[in-house]
Design an enzyme around this catalytic site. Structure first.
Site, PDB file in Angstrom:
ATOM      1  N   CYS A  13      70.775  18.260  11.970  1.00 14.73           N
ATOM      2  CA  CYS A  13      71.712  17.814  13.001  1.00 14.73           C
ATOM      3  C   CYS A  13      71.662  18.727  14.223  1.00 14.73           C
ATOM      4  O   CYS A  13      72.698  19.058  14.819  1.00 14.73           O
ATOM      5  CB  CYS A  13      73.120  17.769  12.435  1.00 14.73           C
ATOM      6  SG  CYS A  13      73.280  16.726  10.960  1.00 14.73           S
ATOM      7  N   ALA A  17      68.672  16.671  18.510  1.00 16.18           N
ATOM      8  CA  ALA A  17      68.801  15.405  17.784  1.00 16.18           C
ATOM      9  C   ALA A  17      70.047  14.661  18.230  1.00 16.18           C
ATOM     10  O   ALA A  17      70.005  13.445  18.489  1.00 16.18           O
ATOM     11  CB  ALA A  17      68.837  15.660  16.287  1.00 16.18           C
ATOM     12  N   ARG A  19      71.937  15.090  21.048  1.00 16.25           N
ATOM     13  CA  ARG A  19      72.071  14.798  22.477  1.00 16.25           C
ATOM     14  C   ARG A  19      70.960  13.899  23.016  1.00 16.25           C
ATOM     15  O   ARG A  19      71.188  13.126  23.944  1.00 16.25           O
ATOM     16  CB  ARG A  19      72.080  16.105  23.274  1.00 16.25           C
ATOM     17  CG  ARG A  19      73.308  16.965  23.048  1.00 16.25           C
ATOM     18  CD  ARG A  19      73.273  18.200  23.913  1.00 16.25           C
ATOM     19  NE  ARG A  19      73.253  17.874  25.336  1.00 16.25           N
ATOM     20  CZ  ARG A  19      72.268  18.176  26.166  1.00 16.25           C
ATOM     21  NH1 ARG A  19      71.188  18.811  25.716  1.00 16.25           N
ATOM     22  NH2 ARG A  19      72.331  17.863  27.436  1.00 16.25           N
ATOM     23  N   ARG A  20      69.766  14.020  22.470  1.00 19.60           N
ATOM     24  CA  ARG A  20      68.623  13.323  23.065  1.00 19.60           C
ATOM     25  C   ARG A  20      68.006  12.266  22.153  1.00 19.60           C
ATOM     26  O   ARG A  20      67.901  11.100  22.509  1.00 19.60           O
ATOM     27  CB  ARG A  20      67.545  14.346  23.452  1.00 19.60           C
ATOM     28  CG  ARG A  20      67.979  15.324  24.531  1.00 19.60           C
ATOM     29  CD  ARG A  20      67.870  14.694  25.901  1.00 19.60           C
ATOM     30  NE  ARG A  20      68.144  15.664  26.939  1.00 19.60           N
ATOM     31  CZ  ARG A  20      69.183  15.574  27.787  1.00 19.60           C
ATOM     32  NH1 ARG A  20      70.020  14.559  27.680  1.00 19.60           N
ATOM     33  NH2 ARG A  20      69.372  16.480  28.709  1.00 19.60           N
ATOM     34  N   LEU A  75      64.397  20.785  13.035  1.00 22.17           N
ATOM     35  CA  LEU A  75      64.834  22.031  12.398  1.00 22.17           C
ATOM     36  C   LEU A  75      64.340  23.244  13.196  1.00 22.17           C
ATOM     37  O   LEU A  75      63.523  23.108  14.112  1.00 22.17           O
ATOM     38  CB  LEU A  75      64.293  22.080  10.971  1.00 22.17           C
ATOM     39  CG  LEU A  75      64.776  20.959  10.046  1.00 22.17           C
ATOM     40  CD1 LEU A  75      63.973  20.951   8.755  1.00 22.17           C
ATOM     41  CD2 LEU A  75      66.270  21.104   9.763  1.00 22.17           C
ATOM     42  N   LYS A  98      58.541  20.810  18.626  1.00 24.33           N
ATOM     43  CA  LYS A  98      57.516  21.807  18.896  1.00 24.33           C
ATOM     44  C   LYS A  98      58.069  23.206  18.603  1.00 24.33           C
ATOM     45  O   LYS A  98      59.284  23.434  18.687  1.00 24.33           O
ATOM     46  CB  LYS A  98      57.013  21.689  20.340  1.00 24.33           C
ATOM     47  CG  LYS A  98      58.092  21.507  21.415  1.00 24.33           C
ATOM     48  CD  LYS A  98      58.831  22.776  21.694  1.00 24.33           C
ATOM     49  CE  LYS A  98      60.033  22.576  22.570  1.00 24.33           C
ATOM     50  NZ  LYS A  98      60.940  23.704  22.448  1.00 24.33           N
ATOM     51  N   ARG A 166      67.740  30.280  18.440  1.00 24.62           N
ATOM     52  CA  ARG A 166      66.612  30.766  19.241  1.00 24.62           C
ATOM     53  C   ARG A 166      66.511  32.284  19.220  1.00 24.62           C
ATOM     54  O   ARG A 166      65.488  32.846  19.609  1.00 24.62           O
ATOM     55  CB  ARG A 166      66.740  30.271  20.680  1.00 24.62           C
ATOM     56  CG  ARG A 166      66.612  28.765  20.831  1.00 24.62           C
ATOM     57  CD  ARG A 166      67.127  28.317  22.194  1.00 24.62           C
ATOM     58  NE  ARG A 166      67.079  26.880  22.342  1.00 24.62           N
ATOM     59  CZ  ARG A 166      67.985  26.032  21.886  1.00 24.62           C
ATOM     60  NH1 ARG A 166      69.025  26.502  21.209  1.00 24.62           N
ATOM     61  NH2 ARG A 166      67.882  24.743  22.075  1.00 24.62           N
ATOM     62  N   TYR A 237      67.542  28.974  35.615  1.00 21.66           N
ATOM     63  CA  TYR A 237      66.802  27.796  35.171  1.00 21.66           C
ATOM     64  C   TYR A 237      65.648  27.495  36.128  1.00 21.66           C
ATOM     65  O   TYR A 237      65.833  27.419  37.338  1.00 21.66           O
ATOM     66  CB  TYR A 237      67.732  26.589  35.102  1.00 21.66           C
ATOM     67  CG  TYR A 237      67.037  25.337  34.608  1.00 21.66           C
ATOM     68  CD1 TYR A 237      66.802  25.146  33.258  1.00 21.66           C
ATOM     69  CD2 TYR A 237      66.601  24.364  35.504  1.00 21.66           C
ATOM     70  CE1 TYR A 237      66.166  24.006  32.794  1.00 21.66           C
ATOM     71  CE2 TYR A 237      65.960  23.225  35.060  1.00 21.66           C
ATOM     72  CZ  TYR A 237      65.744  23.048  33.704  1.00 21.66           C
ATOM     73  OH  TYR A 237      65.089  21.922  33.253  1.00 21.66           O
TER      74      TYR A 237
END
Length: 324
Positions: A13, A17, A19-20, A75, A98, A166, A237
């Site tokens: 989740c 997954a 949001r997009r 995942l 990826k 991350r 960004y």
């Protein structure tokens, strides 16, 4: 499948997954979301509820589900290879986030397994499906820029809250595996596979506990084009690349994550391109691959894995043993 929608099961989740990808799967006439799995039953129920699909506890249970034709794997990076293999061995087509694996040999093994099983396998690098990049390739092929001289590509994002996956080294965290894939894939997409790594550097200036900033210098020997890449997780960004030729240059903004309403413009005097939804185009490409039971961009994905490993090793951060 005989013209029926590709029945999708989602392993996990993750934010991407929710949001997009789940909204895109639900909106596409080519796919149908039938199940969402999580180790946490409550999370599975909450994620599945908007789509009226089954909530499944545990990834193995979803892979055993006969109503699932294909699996999406969002995942953490270190788990991609393990669960992609498990899904292929269960007879499911696979769209995996990826990088497909943290080790080049494992990436090649997964594509070989998919080919043996007659299954679709695709790494979810969505930007390559946006037509703005094909327009760039046409400008280069037509000589509008002259001979290529330099390519600079960068993808950097702001710091996220503490505890984000991350920043988990044990889960394959770090800028290279997260944001570094994008500029490297742009170089492969625009110039082809004949790239040689000249040097790389990874650092953690913000103290996130993983390499949170990186650069790499490569050479495209056939055209003597110098390629510089920049990527990071603790930055302002940036999502852009600049391709400079002997006669002209172009800068593509919103290169990697453009909203569906974005109107691309390649050169100051060029007509704007129509907007495109790269998430929807990615879903359509995966459904088409599943219908044909074939892999998508296998050679490019394997070459990308080789170069990512070389960048990590060249920077003294070889972490290719993290696949599980």
């Amino acid at each position: 499948m005989n013209g029926s929608p590709l029945r999708i099961g989602v392993l996990g989740c993750a934010e991407i997954a929710r949001r997009r990808m789940l909204p895109a799967f639900a909106a596409s006439p080519a796919t149908e979301v039938v199940a969402v799995a999580s180790r946490d039953p409550r999370k599975a129920r909450e994620t599945a509820r908007p789509y009226g699909c089954r909530a499944v506890t545990g990834y193995e249970a979803l892979l055993a589900e006969p109503a699932v034709d294909a699996v999406y794997v969002p995942l953490p990076a270190a788990l991609h290879a393990r669960w992609t293999r498990a899904a292929l061995e269960a007879g499911k087509h696979v769209l995996a986030e990826k990088p497909l694996a943290l080790e080049p040999a494992r990436t090649a093994e997964l594509f070989a397994l998919a080919e043996r099983r007659g299954l679709a396998l695709m790494e979810n690098v969505m930007f390559v499906h946006h037509p703005q990049h094909e327009a760039v390739r046409k400008l280069v092929a037509d000589g509008d820029l002259g001979e290529p001289r330099t390519l600079h590509a960068e993808f950097t994002v702001p710091r996220r809250p503490p505890g984000d996956i991350r920043y988990r080294a044990d889960l394959g965290g770090g800028a290279l595996w997260d944001t570094g894939v994008y500029p490297l894939r742009a170089a492969l997409h625009l110039l082809g596979p004949d790239l040689t790594l000249l040097g790389s550097h990874l650092s953690d200036p913000g103290g996130l506990g993983v390499p949170s900033a990186g650069t790499a210098l490569l050479l495209h020997a056939p055209t003597s084009t110098t390629v510089t890449l920049a990527f990071g997780l603790d930055h302002a960004y940036r999502s852009a690349y600049t391709l400079t030729g002997s006669r002209a240059a172009l800068t593509l903004t919103h290169a990697f994550t453009p909203p569906a309403t974005h109107i691309p413009r390649l050169l100051p005097d060029s007509a704007p391109l129509p907007p495109a939804d790269q998430v929807a185009l990615t879903v359509a490409a995966f459904a088409a691959a599943a219908a044909q039971r074939t892999a998508v961009a296998a050679d490019t994905t394997i070459r990308q894995a080789e170069l990512l490993a070389q960048i990590a090793k060249g920077a003294g951060a070889d972490r290719t043993d993290r696949d599980r």
